[in-house]
Write a protein that holds these residues in place. Structure first.
Motif, PDB file in Angstrom:
ATOM      1  N   GLY A   1       0.810  -1.218   0.000  1.00 24.82           N
ATOM      2  CA  GLY A   1       0.000   0.000   0.000  1.00 24.82           C
ATOM      3  C   GLY A   1       0.836   1.258   0.000  1.00 24.82           C
ATOM      4  O   GLY A   1       0.524   2.219  -0.718  1.00 24.82           O
ATOM      5  N   VAL A   2       1.904   1.272   0.780  1.00 31.29           N
ATOM      6  CA  VAL A   2       2.779   2.451   0.820  1.00 31.29           C
ATOM      7  C   VAL A   2       3.445   2.667  -0.540  1.00 31.29           C
ATOM      8  O   VAL A   2       3.489   3.791  -1.050  1.00 31.29           O
ATOM      9  CB  VAL A   2       3.830   2.317   1.942  1.00 31.29           C
ATOM     10  CG1 VAL A   2       4.942   3.347   1.805  1.00 31.29           C
ATOM     11  CG2 VAL A   2       3.165   2.425   3.302  1.00 31.29           C
ATOM     12  N   PHE A   3       3.936   1.594  -1.141  1.00 32.13           N
ATOM     13  CA  PHE A   3       4.592   1.737  -2.444  1.00 32.13           C
ATOM     14  C   PHE A   3       3.610   2.206  -3.517  1.00 32.13           C
ATOM     15  O   PHE A   3       3.946   3.066  -4.341  1.00 32.13           O
ATOM     16  CB  PHE A   3       5.256   0.419  -2.861  1.00 32.13           C
ATOM     17  CG  PHE A   3       6.641   0.245  -2.314  1.00 32.13           C
ATOM     18  CD1 PHE A   3       7.746   0.656  -3.032  1.00 32.13           C
ATOM     19  CD2 PHE A   3       6.851  -0.346  -1.080  1.00 32.13           C
ATOM     20  CE1 PHE A   3       9.031   0.502  -2.542  1.00 32.13           C
ATOM     21  CE2 PHE A   3       8.128  -0.511  -0.564  1.00 32.13           C
ATOM     22  CZ  PHE A   3       9.217  -0.086  -1.298  1.00 32.13           C
ATOM     23  N   VAL A   4       2.405   1.658  -3.527  1.00 35.69           N
ATOM     24  CA  VAL A   4       1.405   2.079  -4.512  1.00 35.69           C
ATOM     25  C   VAL A   4       1.016   3.536  -4.283  1.00 35.69           C
ATOM     26  O   VAL A   4       0.861   4.303  -5.240  1.00 35.69           O
ATOM     27  CB  VAL A   4       0.175   1.145  -4.469  1.00 35.69           C
ATOM     28  CG1 VAL A   4      -0.984   1.714  -5.271  1.00 35.69           C
ATOM     29  CG2 VAL A   4       0.536  -0.233  -4.996  1.00 35.69           C
TER      30      VAL A   4
ATOM     31  N   LYS B   1       1.103   9.157  -6.063  1.00 36.78           N
ATOM     32  CA  LYS B   1       1.435  10.565  -5.846  1.00 36.78           C
ATOM     33  C   LYS B   1       2.454  11.061  -6.881  1.00 36.78           C
ATOM     34  O   LYS B   1       2.386  12.205  -7.330  1.00 36.78           O
ATOM     35  CB  LYS B   1       1.956  10.791  -4.425  1.00 36.78           C
ATOM     36  CG  LYS B   1       0.875  10.720  -3.391  1.00 36.78           C
ATOM     37  CD  LYS B   1      -0.168  11.790  -3.675  1.00 36.78           C
ATOM     38  CE  LYS B   1      -1.277  11.795  -2.668  1.00 36.78           C
ATOM     39  NZ  LYS B   1      -2.289  12.803  -2.947  1.00 36.78           N
ATOM     40  N   LEU B   2       3.399  10.201  -7.262  1.00 31.28           N
ATOM     41  CA  LEU B   2       4.357  10.590  -8.311  1.00 31.28           C
ATOM     42  C   LEU B   2       3.647  10.783  -9.648  1.00 31.28           C
ATOM     43  O   LEU B   2       3.971  11.708 -10.401  1.00 31.28           O
ATOM     44  CB  LEU B   2       5.458   9.541  -8.448  1.00 31.28           C
ATOM     45  CG  LEU B   2       6.579   9.624  -7.427  1.00 31.28           C
ATOM     46  CD1 LEU B   2       7.498   8.413  -7.562  1.00 31.28           C
ATOM     47  CD2 LEU B   2       7.370  10.899  -7.605  1.00 31.28           C
ATOM     48  N   ASP B   3       2.689   9.900  -9.951  1.00 33.44           N
ATOM     49  CA  ASP B   3       1.905  10.065 -11.183  1.00 33.44           C
ATOM     50  C   ASP B   3       1.138  11.387 -11.161  1.00 33.44           C
ATOM     51  O   ASP B   3       1.076  12.084 -12.178  1.00 33.44           O
ATOM     52  CB  ASP B   3       0.923   8.906 -11.362  1.00 33.44           C
ATOM     53  CG  ASP B   3       1.586   7.655 -11.887  1.00 33.44           C
ATOM     54  OD1 ASP B   3       2.616   7.764 -12.574  1.00 33.44           O
ATOM     55  OD2 ASP B   3       1.063   6.557 -11.614  1.00 33.44           O
TER      56      ASP B   3
ATOM     57  N   ILE C   1       1.057  12.287 -15.185  1.00 36.60           N
ATOM     58  CA  ILE C   1       1.087  11.128 -16.080  1.00 36.60           C
ATOM     59  C   ILE C   1      -0.278  10.463 -16.026  1.00 36.60           C
ATOM     60  O   ILE C   1      -0.793  10.131 -14.963  1.00 36.60           O
ATOM     61  CB  ILE C   1       2.197  10.145 -15.663  1.00 36.60           C
ATOM     62  CG1 ILE C   1       3.561  10.822 -15.781  1.00 36.60           C
ATOM     63  CG2 ILE C   1       2.145   8.880 -16.504  1.00 36.60           C
ATOM     64  CD1 ILE C   1       4.724   9.992 -15.303  1.00 36.60           C
ATOM     65  N   ASP C   2      -0.881  10.249 -17.200  1.00 37.18           N
ATOM     66  CA  ASP C   2      -2.238   9.714 -17.257  1.00 37.18           C
ATOM     67  C   ASP C   2      -2.304   8.188 -17.225  1.00 37.18           C
ATOM     68  O   ASP C   2      -3.335   7.621 -16.896  1.00 37.18           O
ATOM     69  CB  ASP C   2      -2.941  10.207 -18.524  1.00 37.18           C
ATOM     70  CG  ASP C   2      -3.161  11.709 -18.491  1.00 37.18           C
ATOM     71  OD1 ASP C   2      -3.304  12.249 -17.387  1.00 37.18           O
ATOM     72  OD2 ASP C   2      -3.200  12.321 -19.582  1.00 37.18           O
ATOM     73  N   ASN C   3      -1.229   7.496 -17.571  1.00 41.52           N
ATOM     74  CA  ASN C   3      -1.310   6.045 -17.697  1.00 41.52           C
ATOM     75  C   ASN C   3      -0.843   5.285 -16.449  1.00 41.52           C
ATOM     76  O   ASN C   3      -0.665   4.088 -16.502  1.00 41.52           O
ATOM     77  CB  ASN C   3      -0.525   5.569 -18.920  1.00 41.52           C
ATOM     78  CG  ASN C   3       0.949   5.898 -18.831  1.00 41.52           C
ATOM     79  OD1 ASN C   3       1.405   6.490 -17.867  1.00 41.52           O
ATOM     80  ND2 ASN C   3       1.696   5.508 -19.852  1.00 41.52           N
ATOM     81  N   SER C   4      -0.650   5.937 -15.327  1.00 35.47           N
ATOM     82  CA  SER C   4      -0.300   5.311 -14.037  1.00 35.47           C
ATOM     83  C   SER C   4       0.982   4.490 -14.098  1.00 35.47           C
ATOM     84  O   SER C   4       1.062   3.399 -13.536  1.00 35.47           O
ATOM     85  CB  SER C   4      -1.456   4.443 -13.542  1.00 35.47           C
ATOM     86  OG  SER C   4      -2.611   5.200 -13.395  1.00 35.47           O
ATOM     87  N   LEU C   5       1.969   5.007 -14.768  1.00 37.08           N
ATOM     88  CA  LEU C   5       3.239   4.303 -14.909  1.00 37.08           C
ATOM     89  C   LEU C   5       3.917   4.089 -13.563  1.00 37.08           C
ATOM     90  O   LEU C   5       4.306   2.968 -13.218  1.00 37.08           O
ATOM     91  CB  LEU C   5       4.168   5.090 -15.845  1.00 37.08           C
ATOM     92  CG  LEU C   5       5.578   4.528 -16.005  1.00 37.08           C
ATOM     93  CD1 LEU C   5       5.513   3.210 -16.749  1.00 37.08           C
ATOM     94  CD2 LEU C   5       6.466   5.514 -16.716  1.00 37.08           C
ATOM     95  N   PHE C   6       4.054   5.146 -12.781  1.00 36.87           N
ATOM     96  CA  PHE C   6       4.727   5.020 -11.486  1.00 36.87           C
ATOM     97  C   PHE C   6       3.932   4.145 -10.517  1.00 36.87           C
ATOM     98  O   PHE C   6       4.514   3.416  -9.719  1.00 36.87           O
ATOM     99  CB  PHE C   6       4.982   6.396 -10.867  1.00 36.87           C
ATOM    100  CG  PHE C   6       6.086   7.160 -11.527  1.00 36.87           C
ATOM    101  CD1 PHE C   6       7.382   6.690 -11.504  1.00 36.87           C
ATOM    102  CD2 PHE C   6       5.828   8.363 -12.171  1.00 36.87           C
ATOM    103  CE1 PHE C   6       8.414   7.391 -12.101  1.00 36.87           C
ATOM    104  CE2 PHE C   6       6.839   9.075 -12.776  1.00 36.87           C
ATOM    105  CZ  PHE C   6       8.139   8.586 -12.744  1.00 36.87           C
TER     106      PHE C   6
END
Length: 71
Positions: free
Chosen positions: A27-30, A35-37, A42-47
């Motif tokens: 959960g923390v990583f996601v 938040k980086l996205d 960025i629209d495609n949720s890469l991070f």
């Protein structure tokens, strides 16, 4: 007389704790990826995807380490 301080912890308590630890780590990583996205617009949720996979790997590493410690 049995000393309650030396009583072994039941397995279901140990393993449910490990499950909650995995959920928290992922959960923390996601959340950080999300938040980086947002920050990078960025629209495609890469991070989110990359950090989610890294979170799964990190949580599996933690589980393997903790299971090896118990032996």
């Amino acid at each position: 007389m049995i000393d309650p301080k030396n009583k072994p912890t039941p397995n279901y308590i140990k393993y449910s704790g490990i499950a909650f630890q995995m959920l928290a780590t992922i959960g923390v990583f996601v959340f950080v990826g999300y938040k980086l996205d947002e920050h990078q617009h960025i629209d495609n949720s890469l991070f989110t995807a990359v950090f989610g996979i890294v979170g799964v790997a990190a949580s599996l590493y933690q589980v393997i380490r903790s299971l090896n410690k118990e032996k």
